[in-house]
Motif scaffolding. Structure first.
Motif, PDB file in Angstrom:
ATOM      1  N   MET A 184       0.995  -1.143   0.149  1.00  0.00           N
ATOM      2  CA  MET A 184       0.022   0.080   0.230  1.00  0.00           C
ATOM      3  C   MET A 184       0.947   1.282  -0.154  1.00  0.00           C
ATOM      4  O   MET A 184       1.614   1.242   0.812  1.00  0.00           O
ATOM      5  N   GLU A 185       0.658   2.098  -0.984  1.00  0.00           N
ATOM      6  CA  GLU A 185       1.416   3.375  -0.993  1.00  0.00           C
ATOM      7  C   GLU A 185       1.212   4.102   0.084  1.00  0.00           C
ATOM      8  O   GLU A 185      -0.196   4.244   0.776  1.00  0.00           O
ATOM      9  N   PRO A 186       1.922   5.109   0.541  1.00  0.00           N
ATOM     10  CA  PRO A 186       1.715   5.989   1.801  1.00  0.00           C
ATOM     11  C   PRO A 186       0.529   6.808   1.832  1.00  0.00           C
ATOM     12  O   PRO A 186      -0.345   7.036   2.608  1.00  0.00           O
ATOM     13  N   GLY A 187       0.267   7.330   0.369  1.00  0.00           N
ATOM     14  CA  GLY A 187      -1.078   7.903   0.267  1.00  0.00           C
ATOM     15  C   GLY A 187      -2.363   7.287   0.371  1.00  0.00           C
ATOM     16  O   GLY A 187      -3.558   7.761   1.147  1.00  0.00           O
ATOM     17  N   GLN A 188      -2.342   5.985  -0.008  1.00  0.00           N
ATOM     18  CA  GLN A 188      -3.275   5.161   0.105  1.00  0.00           C
ATOM     19  C   GLN A 188      -3.426   4.705   1.697  1.00  0.00           C
ATOM     20  O   GLN A 188      -4.735   4.707   2.258  1.00  0.00           O
ATOM     21  N   LEU A 189      -2.563   4.697   2.377  1.00  0.00           N
ATOM     22  CA  LEU A 189      -2.549   4.374   3.831  1.00  0.00           C
ATOM     23  C   LEU A 189      -3.175   5.540   4.383  1.00  0.00           C
ATOM     24  O   LEU A 189      -3.996   5.451   5.451  1.00  0.00           O
ATOM     25  N   LEU A 190      -2.810   6.772   4.144  1.00  0.00           N
ATOM     26  CA  LEU A 190      -3.477   7.867   4.712  1.00  0.00           C
ATOM     27  C   LEU A 190      -5.114   8.018   4.659  1.00  0.00           C
ATOM     28  O   LEU A 190      -5.851   8.367   5.388  1.00  0.00           O
ATOM     29  N   ASP A 191      -5.414   7.574   3.322  1.00  0.00           N
ATOM     30  CA  ASP A 191      -6.771   7.512   2.855  1.00  0.00           C
ATOM     31  C   ASP A 191      -7.502   6.655   3.841  1.00  0.00           C
ATOM     32  O   ASP A 191      -8.625   6.898   4.391  1.00  0.00           O
ATOM     33  N   THR A 192      -6.844   5.384   3.971  1.00  0.00           N
ATOM     34  CA  THR A 192      -7.588   4.502   5.055  1.00  0.00           C
ATOM     35  C   THR A 192      -7.493   4.978   6.279  1.00  0.00           C
ATOM     36  O   THR A 192      -8.721   4.613   7.025  1.00  0.00           O
ATOM     37  N   ALA A 193      -6.477   5.705   6.835  1.00  0.00           N
ATOM     38  CA  ALA A 193      -6.741   6.173   7.992  1.00  0.00           C
ATOM     39  C   ALA A 193      -7.707   7.043   8.340  1.00  0.00           C
ATOM     40  O   ALA A 193      -8.762   7.143   9.313  1.00  0.00           O
ATOM     41  N   LEU A 194      -8.135   8.063   7.263  1.00  0.00           N
ATOM     42  CA  LEU A 194      -8.959   9.041   7.565  1.00  0.00           C
ATOM     43  C   LEU A 194     -10.305   8.486   7.380  1.00  0.00           C
ATOM     44  O   LEU A 194     -11.106   8.717   8.386  1.00  0.00           O
ATOM     45  N   GLU A 195     -10.691   7.533   6.590  1.00  0.00           N
ATOM     46  CA  GLU A 195     -11.862   6.543   6.480  1.00  0.00           C
ATOM     47  C   GLU A 195     -12.353   6.019   7.496  1.00  0.00           C
ATOM     48  O   GLU A 195     -13.358   5.909   8.048  1.00  0.00           O
ATOM     49  N   GLY A 196     -11.127   5.347   8.606  1.00  0.00           N
ATOM     50  CA  GLY A 196     -11.390   4.812   9.717  1.00  0.00           C
ATOM     51  C   GLY A 196     -11.487   5.495  10.733  1.00  0.00           C
ATOM     52  O   GLY A 196     -11.577   5.054  12.002  1.00  0.00           O
ATOM     53  N   GLY A 197     -11.387   7.106  10.649  1.00  0.00           N
ATOM     54  CA  GLY A 197     -11.612   7.813  11.807  1.00  0.00           C
ATOM     55  C   GLY A 197     -10.305   8.039  12.741  1.00  0.00           C
ATOM     56  O   GLY A 197     -10.439   8.466  13.921  1.00  0.00           O
ATOM     57  N   ILE A 198      -9.267   7.580  12.079  1.00  0.00           N
ATOM     58  CA  ILE A 198      -7.955   7.655  13.125  1.00  0.00           C
ATOM     59  C   ILE A 198      -7.375   9.036  12.836  1.00  0.00           C
ATOM     60  O   ILE A 198      -7.354   9.665  12.098  1.00  0.00           O
ATOM     61  N   ARG A 199      -6.860   9.738  14.046  1.00  0.00           N
ATOM     62  CA  ARG A 199      -6.765  10.979  13.802  1.00  0.00           C
ATOM     63  C   ARG A 199      -5.067  11.309  14.339  1.00  0.00           C
ATOM     64  O   ARG A 199      -4.440  12.317  14.055  1.00  0.00           O
ATOM     65  N   VAL A 200      -4.221  10.056  14.715  1.00  0.00           N
ATOM     66  CA  VAL A 200      -2.851  10.261  15.018  1.00  0.00           C
ATOM     67  C   VAL A 200      -2.415   9.041  14.430  1.00  0.00           C
ATOM     68  O   VAL A 200      -2.758   7.727  14.740  1.00  0.00           O
ATOM     69  N   LEU A 201      -1.309   9.004  13.648  1.00  0.00           N
ATOM     70  CA  LEU A 201      -1.039   7.990  13.000  1.00  0.00           C
ATOM     71  C   LEU A 201       0.713   8.074  12.900  1.00  0.00           C
ATOM     72  O   LEU A 201       1.067   9.292  12.796  1.00  0.00           O
ATOM     73  N   SER A 202       1.357   6.908  12.840  1.00  0.00           N
ATOM     74  CA  SER A 202       2.877   6.874  12.649  1.00  0.00           C
ATOM     75  C   SER A 202       3.045   5.862  11.683  1.00  0.00           C
ATOM     76  O   SER A 202       2.612   4.727  11.832  1.00  0.00           O
ATOM     77  N   VAL A 203       3.733   6.339  10.607  1.00  0.00           N
ATOM     78  CA  VAL A 203       4.324   5.194   9.672  1.00  0.00           C
ATOM     79  C   VAL A 203       5.668   4.790  10.079  1.00  0.00           C
ATOM     80  O   VAL A 203       6.583   5.553   9.984  1.00  0.00           O
ATOM     81  N   THR A 204       5.744   3.664  10.327  1.00  0.00           N
ATOM     82  CA  THR A 204       7.262   3.202  11.009  1.00  0.00           C
ATOM     83  C   THR A 204       7.652   1.733   9.961  1.00  0.00           C
ATOM     84  O   THR A 204       7.885   0.765  10.586  1.00  0.00           O
ATOM     85  N   ASP A 205       7.903   2.033   9.021  1.00  0.00           N
ATOM     86  CA  ASP A 205       8.549   1.059   7.930  1.00  0.00           C
ATOM     87  C   ASP A 205       9.948   0.536   8.589  1.00  0.00           C
ATOM     88  O   ASP A 205      10.664   1.276   9.120  1.00  0.00           O
TER      89      ASP A 205
END
Length: 260
Positions: free
Chosen positions: A1-22
């Motif tokens: 999943m591309e980072p932009g898609q991950l952000l979309d998924t987070a917003l759709e799920g109501g997440i307000r704080v996220l960290s990407v830790t590859d």
């Protein structure tokens, strides 16, 4: 999943704080930051914490160290991350060679065509898709794990070297899923060299384990962190946002941002 898609998924799920830790790269985290900068109105109120997960090993045991708030690592930690990526790819190439030699339905040409990163997780996913194994965990537990037929070892840095370098680069070092990795005994000695927090809330930590780690961190005056450790599919338990951090710990973690 591309980072932009991950952000979309987070917003759709109501997440307000996220960290990407590859693992061993900040590329995905920095790309996600770029997506937010390009559309600030859409992400108003959303907090993205930059980060990385550094693969380490101490006296034969796997230790994962999270580097939060890390954006531009100085040369020493950057060299470690680059060496880890090279080692990960070299190991994956060798595993593919061994599997192909023994008749498994996989070759490096598969990845040239797909354009995916060559790593063990993607090797496992491909074998599952082709019906050669029943799950990703089978690949790690029965094929490439310790003592398995296709185990290929690689050098990984010591967490006692990595933790101070994360601090030197302006980040906060947190030990990831110490219960699942059975390295709880390393929390206190790592704290003495700069470890700032303990990931207590994790899909592989039952409630009693989370409380134990929470108490251990609090007794040392450390941050308590948590998250879903989501990898985009069923290769890891839980889904994005299914494991959250209690509000008090979250606020303390955000207040500890060393970039302020």
């Amino acid at each position: 999943m591309e980072p932009g898609q991950l952000l979309d998924t987070a917003l759709e799920g109501g997440i307000r704080v996220l960290s990407v830790t590859d693992h061993d790269t900040l590329d995905g985290s920095l790309q996600a930051m770029g997506s937010i900068d390009a559309d600030p109105d859409r992400f108003e109120g959303f907090i993205l914490v930059p980060g990385v997960e550094v693969s380490c090993r101490h006296e034969g045991r796997v230790v994962h160290i999270l580097g939060y708030y890390l954006e531009r690592p100085v040369h020493r930690i950057r060299s470690i991350l680059e060496a880890n990526v090279r080692g990960r790819e070299t190991r994956a190439f060798e595993i593919v060679r061994l599997l192909e030699r023994d008749g498994w339905p996989i070759s490096l040409a598969d990845f040239d065509q797909a354009g995916h990163v060559v790593n063990r997780l993607n090797l496992a996913r491909l074998l599952v898709e082709r019906g050669a194994i029943d799950s990703v965990s089978t690949f790690f537990d029965d094929l490439t794990g310790k003592g398995c037929p296709y185990e290929v070892k690689r050098h990984e840095p010591d967490p006692f070297d990595v933790v101070p370098l994360i601090r030197e680069s302006g980040g906060l070092a947190v030990i990831a899923h110490a219960g699942a990795n059975d390295v709880i005994d390393l929390i206190e000695p790592l704290h003495r060299v700069g470890l700032s927090g303990v990931e207590a809330y994790h899909p592989k930590h039952p409630a009693d384990m989370a409380l134990l780690l929470e108490d251990r961190a609090s007794s040392l005056g450390m941050l308590v962190t948590g998250g879903s450790d989501w990898h985009g599919d069923a290769s890891h338990p839980g889904g994005l946002g299914q494991v959250a951090l209690p509000e008090a710990h979250l606020e303390r973690f955000l207040a500890a941002d060393p970039r302020r």
